[in-house]
Design an enzyme around this catalytic site. Structure first.
Site, short mmCIF file in Angstrom:
data_model
loop_
_atom_site.label_atom_id
_atom_site.label_comp_id
_atom_site.label_asym_id
_atom_site.label_seq_id
_atom_site.Cartn_x
_atom_site.Cartn_y
_atom_site.Cartn_z
N SER A 8 -6.54 1.65 -4.48
CA SER A 8 -5.77 0.61 -3.78
C SER A 8 -6.59 0.01 -2.66
CB SER A 8 -4.49 1.21 -3.21
OG SER A 8 -3.94 0.30 -2.27
N HIS A 33 -6.43 -1.86 -7.70
CA HIS A 33 -5.00 -1.96 -7.40
C HIS A 33 -4.82 -2.87 -6.17
CE1 HIS A 33 -0.80 -0.55 -7.55
NE2 HIS A 33 -0.84 -0.54 -6.23
N ASP A 35 -2.12 -4.62 -3.62
CA ASP A 35 -0.75 -4.52 -3.10
C ASP A 35 -0.36 -5.81 -2.39
OD1 ASP A 35 0.14 -1.78 -3.73
OD2 ASP A 35 -1.66 -1.25 -2.59
N MET A 37 2.48 -7.83 -0.42
CA MET A 37 3.71 -7.58 0.35
C MET A 37 4.13 -8.85 1.08
SD MET A 37 2.58 -4.00 2.03
CE MET A 37 1.93 -2.66 1.04
N HIS A 66 0.29 -5.27 -7.85
CA HIS A 66 1.59 -4.65 -7.56
C HIS A 66 2.34 -5.56 -6.58
CE1 HIS A 66 3.70 -0.94 -5.49
NE2 HIS A 66 4.57 -1.75 -6.08
N MET A 68 5.18 -6.42 -4.22
CA MET A 68 6.30 -5.94 -3.43
C MET A 68 6.89 -7.16 -2.73
SD MET A 68 4.40 -2.52 -2.17
CE MET A 68 2.86 -3.18 -2.75
N MET A 137 6.94 4.74 -7.64
CA MET A 137 6.54 4.81 -6.23
C MET A 137 6.82 6.22 -5.71
SD MET A 137 5.15 2.05 -5.15
CE MET A 137 4.91 2.75 -3.52
N ASP A 175 2.03 5.91 -7.54
CA ASP A 175 1.47 5.17 -6.41
C ASP A 175 2.06 5.68 -5.11
OD1 ASP A 175 0.39 3.28 -4.74
OD2 ASP A 175 1.47 1.57 -5.60
C1 DX5 Z 1 2.22 1.27 -0.83
C2 DX5 Z 1 1.29 0.73 -1.87
C3 DX5 Z 1 0.25 1.68 -2.32
C4 DX5 Z 1 -0.62 2.24 -1.24
C5 DX5 Z 1 -1.11 3.57 -1.74
O1 DX5 Z 1 3.26 0.39 -0.66
O2 DX5 Z 1 1.98 0.33 -3.03
O3 DX5 Z 1 -0.52 1.15 -3.36
O4 DX5 Z 1 -1.70 1.43 -0.90
O5 DX5 Z 1 -1.90 4.08 -0.76
P1 DX5 Z 1 -2.06 5.64 -0.47
O6 DX5 Z 1 -2.83 6.23 -1.62
O7 DX5 Z 1 -2.84 5.60 0.80
O8 DX5 Z 1 -0.69 6.24 -0.31
ZN ZN Z 2 0.72 -0.21 -4.84
#
Ligand code: DX5
Ligand code: ZN
Length: 218
Positions: A8, A33, A35, A37, A66, A68, A137, A175
């Protein structure tokens, strides 16, 4: 199938992003990956299209995106154009999930659905045959570096059963809070893809950390 590693980038050094992308290119990692948001679905804002396009330019592996964000349907085309190979939306963010999944697939992307820690696996019963990936998650989404929620292991086992029952080809991705203390348990439970952020990027030898995660055997 041997499990995949999807580092990630949320935990990468954005001042040295190209360096971190090249590290992943060189490593045994399988995907990137990303993320995304929006500050509404989750209490944090990450990065958007200009950054994704830049990552796409340098990444030599598929982009596992991903989302969110609320109402992801508005942006499916834009994520496709930015270079997403796998596009995962949240179950909790979609009113018409079946339509969303078909839209993603119609662009030629793989379609993923993610479940928050409180969302039960059985709600996927009528969509599981249509999806390419389910992302469980194992923390509440929004931040890297949080503590793994142990109940996620049971959810993976239940999901694996549902996938087999429904003859689905869906992969299982986990994740949040994944590290060397739980990776093997997760793979044994049925995980196909481990997303790992903080554990990789805070380690002294990132390539080596990825190699160790990749070489865990069942
Ligand atoms: C959290 C993200 C994850 C996050 C995982 O909302 O979806 O992808 O970056 O990171 P770690 O491995 O640090 O928990
Ligand atoms: Zn993620």
């Amino acid at each position: 199938m041997a499990h995949l590693i999807s580092p990630s980038l949320l935990s990468a050094d954005f001042g040295n992003l190209q360096r971190d992308i090249e590290m992943i290119n060189k490593s045994e990692a399988d995907w990137f990956h990303l993320d995304i948001m929006d500050g509404v679905f989750v209490p944090n804002i990450s990065f958007g299209f200009p950054v994704i396009k830049y990552i796409k330019k340098h990444a030599k592996k598929p982009l596992d995106v991903h989302l969110m964000i609320v109402d992801p349907d508005r942006y499916i085309e834009d994520f496709y154009k930015a270079g997403a190979d796998i596009l995962t939306v949240h179950f909790e963010a979609c009113n018409h999930l079946h339509r969303t999944v078909q839209n993603i697939k119609s662009k030629g992307m793989k379609a993923g659905v993610s479940l928050n820690p409180h969302t039960p696996v059985h709600l996927l019963k009528d969509i599981i045959a249509d999806v390419d990936l389910v992302l469980i998650m194992s923390v509440n989404p929004g931040f890297g570096g949080q503590k793994f929620i142990p109940n996620s292991i049971e959810k993976i086992k239940e999901l694996k059963k549902l996938i087999l029952e429904k003859n689905s080809n869906s992969l299982i991705e986990i994740d949040g809070g994944v590290d060397n203390s739980n990776a093997k348990i997760l793979i044994d439970a049925g995980c196909d893809v481990l997303v790992v952020g903080n554990y990789i990027f805070s380690s002294d030898n990132q390539i080596n950390t990825i190699q160790k995660l990749k070489n865990i055997s069942k």
